[in-house]
Motif scaffolding. Structure first.
Motif, PDB file in Angstrom:
ATOM      1  N   ALA A  64      42.385 119.664  40.885  1.00 26.00           N
ATOM      2  CA  ALA A  64      41.645 120.924  40.999  1.00 26.00           C
ATOM      3  C   ALA A  64      42.064 121.886  39.894  1.00 26.00           C
ATOM      4  CB  ALA A  64      41.894 121.553  42.370  1.00 26.00           C
ATOM      5  N   LEU A  65      43.366 121.935  39.610  1.00 30.37           N
ATOM      6  CA  LEU A  65      43.881 122.865  38.606  1.00 30.37           C
ATOM      7  C   LEU A  65      43.490 122.447  37.191  1.00 30.37           C
ATOM      8  CD1 LEU A  65      47.353 123.527  40.230  1.00 30.37           C
ATOM      9  CD2 LEU A  65      45.496 125.182  39.938  1.00 30.37           C
ATOM     10  N   LYS A  66      43.196 121.160  36.994  1.00 29.89           N
ATOM     11  CA  LYS A  66      42.701 120.720  35.690  1.00 29.89           C
ATOM     12  C   LYS A  66      41.273 121.207  35.475  1.00 29.89           C
ATOM     13  CE  LYS A  66      45.528 116.566  35.012  1.00 29.89           C
ATOM     14  NZ  LYS A  66      45.519 115.088  34.892  1.00 29.89           N
ATOM     15  N   LYS A  67      40.528 121.315  36.573  1.00 31.25           N
ATOM     16  CA  LYS A  67      39.145 121.789  36.478  1.00 31.25           C
ATOM     17  C   LYS A  67      39.077 123.314  36.389  1.00 31.25           C
ATOM     18  CE  LYS A  67      36.905 117.880  38.763  1.00 31.25           C
ATOM     19  NZ  LYS A  67      35.949 117.451  39.811  1.00 31.25           N
ATOM     20  N   THR A  68      39.930 123.985  37.146  1.00 32.11           N
ATOM     21  CA  THR A  68      40.021 125.443  37.107  1.00 32.11           C
ATOM     22  C   THR A  68      41.498 125.810  37.069  1.00 32.11           C
ATOM     23  OG1 THR A  68      37.968 125.705  38.376  1.00 32.11           O
ATOM     24  CG2 THR A  68      39.439 127.611  38.260  1.00 32.11           C
ATOM     25  N   ASN A  70      43.475 128.364  37.122  1.00 31.62           N
ATOM     26  CA  ASN A  70      44.121 129.270  38.088  1.00 31.62           C
ATOM     27  C   ASN A  70      43.424 129.232  39.444  1.00 31.62           C
ATOM     28  OD1 ASN A  70      46.285 130.413  36.530  1.00 31.62           O
ATOM     29  ND2 ASN A  70      44.751 131.527  35.352  1.00 31.62           N
ATOM     30  N   HIS A  71      43.007 128.067  39.875  1.00 29.32           N
ATOM     31  CA  HIS A  71      42.328 127.939  41.173  1.00 29.32           C
ATOM     32  C   HIS A  71      43.299 128.351  42.276  1.00 29.32           C
ATOM     33  CE1 HIS A  71      40.128 126.363  44.569  1.00 29.32           C
ATOM     34  NE2 HIS A  71      39.122 126.003  43.794  1.00 29.32           N
ATOM     35  N   ARG A  72      43.030 129.495  42.894  1.00 33.18           N
ATOM     36  CA  ARG A  72      44.006 130.059  43.829  1.00 33.18           C
ATOM     37  C   ARG A  72      44.183 129.199  45.076  1.00 33.18           C
ATOM     38  NH1 ARG A  72      40.237 135.390  44.495  1.00 33.18           N
ATOM     39  NH2 ARG A  72      38.796 134.658  46.097  1.00 33.18           N
ATOM     40  N   ASP A 110      37.222 141.887  46.862  1.00 33.44           N
ATOM     41  CA  ASP A 110      37.458 140.452  47.052  1.00 33.44           C
ATOM     42  C   ASP A 110      38.302 140.247  48.307  1.00 33.44           C
ATOM     43  OD1 ASP A 110      38.009 137.764  46.948  1.00 33.44           O
ATOM     44  OD2 ASP A 110      38.646 137.752  44.852  1.00 33.44           O
ATOM     45  N   LEU A 111      37.638 140.161  49.451  1.00 35.61           N
ATOM     46  CA  LEU A 111      38.346 140.058  50.723  1.00 35.61           C
ATOM     47  C   LEU A 111      39.101 138.738  50.837  1.00 35.61           C
ATOM     48  CD1 LEU A 111      35.645 141.548  53.135  1.00 35.61           C
ATOM     49  CD2 LEU A 111      37.555 142.708  52.007  1.00 35.61           C
ATOM     50  N   THR A 112      38.480 137.653  50.389  1.00 30.49           N
ATOM     51  CA  THR A 112      39.146 136.345  50.445  1.00 30.49           C
ATOM     52  C   THR A 112      40.388 136.348  49.559  1.00 30.49           C
ATOM     53  OG1 THR A 112      37.037 135.239  50.839  1.00 30.49           O
ATOM     54  CG2 THR A 112      38.869 133.871  50.086  1.00 30.49           C
ATOM     55  N   GLY A 113      40.265 136.972  48.400  1.00 31.31           N
ATOM     56  CA  GLY A 113      41.405 137.052  47.489  1.00 31.31           C
ATOM     57  C   GLY A 113      42.542 137.855  48.077  1.00 31.31           C
ATOM     58  N   ASN A 114      42.221 138.962  48.743  1.00 31.77           N
ATOM     59  CA  ASN A 114      43.263 139.767  49.388  1.00 31.77           C
ATOM     60  C   ASN A 114      43.949 138.984  50.502  1.00 31.77           C
ATOM     61  OD1 ASN A 114      43.266 142.277  47.990  1.00 31.77           O
ATOM     62  ND2 ASN A 114      41.325 142.796  48.928  1.00 31.77           N
ATOM     63  N   GLY A 115      43.168 138.211  51.253  1.00 25.97           N
ATOM     64  CA  GLY A 115      43.752 137.376  52.296  1.00 25.97           C
ATOM     65  C   GLY A 115      44.679 136.323  51.718  1.00 25.97           C
ATOM     66  N   HIS A 203      51.832 126.846  58.668  1.00 27.31           N
ATOM     67  CA  HIS A 203      50.439 126.469  58.540  1.00 27.31           C
ATOM     68  C   HIS A 203      49.825 127.181  57.346  1.00 27.31           C
ATOM     69  CE1 HIS A 203      50.181 124.340  62.400  1.00 27.31           C
ATOM     70  NE2 HIS A 203      50.977 125.294  62.841  1.00 27.31           N
ATOM     71  N   LYS A 204      48.734 126.630  56.867  1.00 27.86           N
ATOM     72  CA  LYS A 204      47.992 127.223  55.760  1.00 27.86           C
ATOM     73  C   LYS A 204      47.134 128.380  56.249  1.00 27.86           C
ATOM     74  CE  LYS A 204      43.870 124.444  56.289  1.00 27.86           C
ATOM     75  NZ  LYS A 204      43.028 125.603  56.600  1.00 27.86           N
ATOM     76  N   PRO A 205      46.610 129.179  55.290  1.00 28.49           N
ATOM     77  CA  PRO A 205      45.627 130.186  55.695  1.00 28.49           C
ATOM     78  C   PRO A 205      44.404 129.510  56.272  1.00 28.49           C
ATOM     79  CG  PRO A 205      46.444 130.579  53.487  1.00 28.49           C
ATOM     80  CD  PRO A 205      46.969 129.245  53.908  1.00 28.49           C
ATOM     81  N   GLY A 206      43.625 130.272  57.034  1.00 25.07           N
ATOM     82  CA  GLY A 206      42.455 129.704  57.680  1.00 25.07           C
ATOM     83  C   GLY A 206      41.501 129.029  56.719  1.00 25.07           C
ATOM     84  N   LYS A 207      41.369 129.564  55.509  1.00 25.39           N
ATOM     85  CA  LYS A 207      40.502 128.952  54.517  1.00 25.39           C
ATOM     86  C   LYS A 207      41.159 129.082  53.164  1.00 25.39           C
ATOM     87  CE  LYS A 207      35.818 129.024  52.636  1.00 25.39           C
ATOM     88  NZ  LYS A 207      34.519 129.681  52.674  1.00 25.39           N
ATOM     89  N   LEU A 208      41.270 127.948  52.481  1.00 26.11           N
ATOM     90  CA  LEU A 208      41.899 128.007  51.169  1.00 26.11           C
ATOM     91  C   LEU A 208      40.894 128.487  50.136  1.00 26.11           C
ATOM     92  CD1 LEU A 208      43.958 124.700  51.153  1.00 26.11           C
ATOM     93  CD2 LEU A 208      44.840 126.993  51.310  1.00 26.11           C
TER      94      LEU A 208
END
Length: 208
Positions: A64-68, A70-72, A110-115, A203-208
């Motif tokens: 994923a990081l090769k494609k983007t 800084n893919h958060r 950017d609500l997802t980014g803040n989360g 656990h991970k966040p609800g949505k990556l």
């Protein structure tokens, strides 16, 4: 030419069903094709993480990081894998990089980014917590709450940070517990309980 009414009705129903199915397939394919580069691989990382296939999860995150670059979501998933492997040094590096990147590039709406930023602080707090750097953990937990308290409030939205039998899993209550213990004389503090700490669940966040 006469057409049986029941046959015509059945034909209309079948065509309506077919139209709905084709529209659904088209919408799905369009959504898939328009996804940002790296999203699919990040989802694979998430699945492999859940299955405890850590090497495959890291491999997917790296793709994923090769494609983007800084893919958060990919950076977060990679950090969670490293935490699961108890590779705290590398996990801390990934989270610190993610925090710095997000703080420099996040838009206010950017609500997802803040989360994700809140989750990154909370996850870094976990590392410090486990390494008995309680002051550092408290600082990161507080920062997570300041960025987006809802994203790290516990089960449901956000993530479960720590799963203690007697201590809440929420960042807020864990932070409060540490804060109260740090106010006590050092010899009276109870910040690490082996039987409970072994039951920690990350656990991970609800949505990556």
């Amino acid at each position: 030419m006469n057409v049986n009414a029941s046959v015509l009705k059945r034909f209309v129903i079948y065509m309506a069903i077919l139209t709905f199915v084709m529209f659904t397939v088209w919408a799905f394919l369009r959504s898939y094709m328009n996804r940002p580069p790296g999203d699919y691989e990040t989802e694979v990382c998430d699945i492999r993480l859940k299955d405890k296939q850590y090497d495959k999860a890291i491999e997917a995150a790296n793709k994923a990081l090769k494609k983007t670059y800084n893919h958060r979501g990919a950076i977060m998933c990679k950090a969670l894998v490293l935490i699961s492997q108890k590779n705290y040094l590398e996990a801390n590096k990934e989270l610190t990089y993610l925090i710095n990147f997000l703080e420099k590039n996040l838009e206010n709406d950017d609500l997802t980014g803040n989360g994700t930023l809140a989750a990154a602080y909370a996850n870094r707090g976990i590392i410090k917590d486990r390494e008995e750097n309680y002051e550092g953990a408290l600082n990161d937990y507080i920062k997570a709450l300041q960025v987006d308290a809802e994203a790290v409030e516990g089960p449901g939205l956000g993530m479960v940070i720590l799963n203690y039998k007697f201590k809440s899993s929420s960042v807020k209550k864990r932070a409060k517990y540490i804060y109260e213990q740090l106010k006590l004389p050092e010899q009276e503090r109870v910040l690490k309980i082996k039987e409970l700490d072994e039951g920690q669940v990350m656990h991970k966040p609800g949505k990556l």
